[in-house]
Design an enzyme around this catalytic site. Sequence first.
Site, PDB file in Angstrom:
ATOM      1  CB  CYS A  50     -76.344  51.982  -1.231  1.00 56.38           C
ATOM      2  SG  CYS A  50     -77.279  52.930  -0.008  1.00 56.38           S
ATOM      3  CG  ASP A  52     -80.803  51.679   0.585  1.00 56.10           C
ATOM      4  OD1 ASP A  52     -81.672  51.292  -0.220  1.00 56.10           O
ATOM      5  OD2 ASP A  52     -79.931  50.932   1.047  1.00 56.10           O
ATOM      6  CB  CYS A  75     -79.597  47.808   4.715  1.00 61.50           C
ATOM      7  SG  CYS A  75     -78.438  49.041   5.319  1.00 61.50           S
ATOM      8  CB  CYS A 119     -75.518  52.105   6.484  1.00 58.40           C
ATOM      9  SG  CYS A 119     -75.334  50.735   5.320  1.00 58.40           S
TER      10      CYS A 119
HETATM   11 FE1  FES Z   1     -77.933  51.489   1.606  1.00 60.61          FE
HETATM   12 FE2  FES Z   1     -77.321  50.487   3.997  1.00 60.61          FE
HETATM   13  S1  FES Z   1     -76.975  49.590   2.036  1.00 60.61           S
HETATM   14  S2  FES Z   1     -78.181  52.375   3.542  1.00 60.61           S
END
Ligand code: FES
Length: 138
Positions: A50, A52, A75, A119
């Site tokens: 994603c 992150d 997020c 996540c």
């Molecule tokens: Fe990337 Fe939650 S959308 S960690």
Amino acid sequence: MENEFDELQESILEDARRLYSETTIEHFMNPRNLGPMDAYDGFAEFHGPCGDTIGIWLNVDGGILTDVRFTTDGCGTSIASGSMVTELAKGKDIDSANDITQDDILTALGGFPREKEHCALLAVMSLRKAIKSLKDVL
Ligand code: FES
């Protein structure tokens, strides 16, 4: 103005409660073990598809994870997941901490909507990578 802010915050929370458990919201708003460590035995960052990242710092004593901390640029559910994975891992021996799964985090947090479940996996992968980095100090 303060009243408007309170109302806005309450309406955001009301929306969040439709999707997330009280436990998730609480960990998102008051994350445990947040922030890097200055002195640590293990550290790793894992970058999810994603885009992150979750970073995990570890201290170990006699094979037990005595301190576990995290950061994330992700997020709200990555904050809750990072918070929960540190809580689940702290005080465990290394092998048991390495066995923590995405499901363990989702169960402890009362579940996420399907599209946010990854996540929790990001938090697990970061923890496992940080545990792997301990090999250098064990
Ligand atoms: Fe990337 Fe939650 S959308 S960690």
